[in-house]
Scaffold this motif. Structure first.
Motif, short mmCIF file in Angstrom:
data_model
loop_
_atom_site.label_atom_id
_atom_site.label_comp_id
_atom_site.label_asym_id
_atom_site.label_seq_id
_atom_site.Cartn_x
_atom_site.Cartn_y
_atom_site.Cartn_z
N PHE A 100 -43.29 -46.82 14.43
CA PHE A 100 -43.58 -45.35 13.77
C PHE A 100 -44.86 -45.03 14.28
O PHE A 100 -45.14 -43.89 13.59
N GLN A 101 -45.63 -45.55 14.92
CA GLN A 101 -46.98 -44.92 15.26
C GLN A 101 -47.04 -43.51 15.78
O GLN A 101 -47.93 -42.71 15.53
N GLY A 102 -46.01 -42.82 16.54
CA GLY A 102 -45.93 -41.75 16.95
C GLY A 102 -45.70 -40.53 16.06
O GLY A 102 -45.73 -39.42 16.33
N LEU A 103 -45.32 -41.03 14.75
CA LEU A 103 -44.76 -39.94 14.03
C LEU A 103 -45.77 -39.60 12.79
O LEU A 103 -46.27 -40.33 12.37
N ASN A 104 -45.72 -38.23 12.57
CA ASN A 104 -46.59 -37.72 11.67
C ASN A 104 -46.03 -37.82 10.10
O ASN A 104 -45.13 -36.75 9.86
N VAL A 105 -46.50 -38.53 9.53
CA VAL A 105 -46.06 -38.86 7.90
C VAL A 105 -46.43 -37.36 7.14
O VAL A 105 -45.56 -37.01 6.25
N ASN A 106 -47.26 -36.75 7.65
CA ASN A 106 -47.68 -35.52 7.11
C ASN A 106 -46.51 -34.30 7.29
O ASN A 106 -46.52 -33.46 6.50
N ASP A 107 -45.56 -34.49 8.17
CA ASP A 107 -44.79 -33.64 8.39
C ASP A 107 -43.45 -33.89 7.32
O ASP A 107 -42.66 -34.60 7.91
N GLU A 108 -43.54 -33.61 6.20
CA GLU A 108 -42.64 -34.19 5.24
C GLU A 108 -40.97 -33.68 5.52
O GLU A 108 -40.27 -34.19 5.20
N GLU A 109 -40.95 -32.34 6.07
CA GLU A 109 -39.75 -32.03 6.44
C GLU A 109 -38.77 -32.90 7.27
O GLU A 109 -37.75 -33.18 7.37
N SER B 268 -50.51 -40.73 11.02
CA SER B 268 -49.67 -41.66 11.68
C SER B 268 -48.61 -42.27 10.85
O SER B 268 -49.17 -42.98 9.91
N GLY B 269 -47.44 -42.63 11.19
CA GLY B 269 -46.56 -43.49 10.37
C GLY B 269 -46.82 -44.81 10.85
O GLY B 269 -46.16 -45.79 9.76
N GLY B 270 -47.47 -45.18 11.76
CA GLY B 270 -47.81 -46.96 12.14
C GLY B 270 -48.30 -47.54 10.96
O GLY B 270 -47.74 -48.25 10.27
N PRO B 271 -49.21 -47.03 10.32
CA PRO B 271 -50.05 -47.77 9.05
C PRO B 271 -49.12 -47.67 7.97
O PRO B 271 -48.99 -48.68 7.09
N VAL B 272 -48.41 -46.56 7.70
CA VAL B 272 -47.51 -46.38 6.53
C VAL B 272 -46.12 -47.46 6.71
O VAL B 272 -46.20 -48.46 5.94
#
Ligand code: 0PR
Length: 371
Positions: free
Chosen positions: A44-53, A260-264
């Protein structure tokens, strides 16, 4: 640049710096991440958690992980977010305090420097509270908050320099008398203290505790960067939910932007895998090794300023810089304690008894050369 030149330069740099699994890193609060956490990180490293949509399910993983970590600190309705580390968590926690009307920051000299840094950045007023045996003195807090008014009291569960735990319960009682709130910095100790001292109320069991720092990239076995900001409830967290018109969801969480979604994903995976029992077993093992080291250190005729309560051992010595540099020449890397003259060992999961033995025998040698 050609691919092979790029790779050979990277290999050269990797050879030239100490790495946990190969060298004696004994002073850092980092440790090699668990392979499961690394795999989840990569997914998930390349995905932005802050884009909740688009990535709401990632935010759900984040909330689950935060709830689990919060439960170790006595919380039942916690929310929060995965930050870049303890410094960001502390900054975000003080920002929340300020937004809820608290401007004074009560702290001790043993608090991590990210606290005074955050107070400075946020233009809050730092008020230093006295210590007793390297722990916040509730009597000093009482007289200071009576004189200066309400604020956020920062307690540390596992101090960076000497491994002590502030008396969270007594401090919370004083904070309540002063209409103040408490932030618990359990960046390292949050995955040790609740399991080793199950009868102490170290977190949200105390009414005034509104937030806590607990870092997955320290004892959580998550890859860097992964900090944890844990907040009592949705209401207290609100000021960290920012309007962001250009995001499809219209808002974003946290002090910064793209996350980043990576740490999440890594944190969620490792927290679910280890769970309370896994982290408890790790905590007991690390404290066992810590006691072993303390005993060896005493055997060398050296002392610690105080008995540590988490796996941080400060070995007092006036020539700390010399010791640190002499050990580093032999491939053993420690830090200075900071608060007192001495060298610091953090007994992280990769710091085995064999590594501690190597350290102790080298230390004996270095000391004998010095005499
Ligand atoms: N709170 C406490 C109690 C800490 O000990 C630390 C880090 C922080 C907050 C800040 O966390 P971040 O560094 O994640 O922002 N203390 C570590 C230490 O002083 C920081 C560190 C870690 C320094 C690894 C060097 C190093 O190699 O050891």
């Amino acid at each position: 640049m050609k691919l092979e030149d790029i790779m050979s330069r990277l290999a050269e740099v990797a050879r030239s710096v100490p790495i946990h699994y190969r060298d004696g890193i004994l002073g850092s609060m980092t440790t090699p991440p668990h392979p499961l956490a690394k795999a989840a990180f990569d997914m998930f490293q390349g995905l932005n958690v802050n884009d909740e949509e688009l990535y709401r399910p990632l935010r759900e993983l984040e909330e689950e992980a935060i709830k689990e970590l919060g439960s170790y600190l006595g919380g039942s309705r916690c929310t929060g977010y995965i930050t870049s580390g303890g410094s960001e968590s502390n900054l975000a926690a003080l920002y929340l305090a300020r937004e809820h009307g608290f401007n004074n920051v009560y702290y001790t000299a043993a608090a991590h420097h990210s606290i005074t840094k955050a107070a400075y950045l946020l233009r809050m007023r730092p008020v230093e509270v006295k210590m007793k045996e390297y722990r916040m003195d509730p009597a000093s807090l009482r007289s200071l908050c009576k004189a200066n008014g309400p604020g956020v009291v920062v307690v540390t569960v596992g101090t960076t320099s000497v491994g002590t735990i502030d008396p969270v319960e007594e401090v919370s009682d004083v904070a309540a008398e002063c209409d103040s709130i408490v932030h618990v910095d359990a960046a390292l100790g949050g995955l040790v203290a609740p399991f080793v001292y199950p009868n102490r109320k170290l977190g949200f069991q105390n009414g005034p505790v509104m937030s806590a720092t607990l870092d997955p990239h320290k004892l959580g076995l998550a890859p860097l960067p992964a900090g944890g900001l844990i907040v009592r409830d949705e209401h207290w967290f609100k000021p960290l939910d920012f309007k962001a018109e250009y995001y499809p969801a219209g808002h974003q969480v946290g002090l910064f932007g793209t996350r980043s979604g990576g740490p999440v994903a890594a944190t969620w995976a490792i927290v679910k895998y280890m769970g309370r029992d896994g982290y408890a077993a790790q905590a007991h093992e690390l404290m066992e090794r810590t006691r072993y080291l303390l005993n060896e250190v005493k055997g060398l005729g050296l002392e610690t300023p105080v008995d540590p309560e988490v796996p941080v051992v400060c070995i007092e010595h006036a020539g700390d810089d010399y010791l640190m540099r002499s050990l580093a020449k032999e491939g053993v890397y420690v830090y200075k304690c900071g608060l007192v003259p001495g060298i610091r060992v953090v007994v992280m999961p990769h710091v085995t008894k064999a590594l501690l033995d190597k350290f102790v025998s080298l230390l004996r040698e270095v000391l004998s050369q010095q005499r």
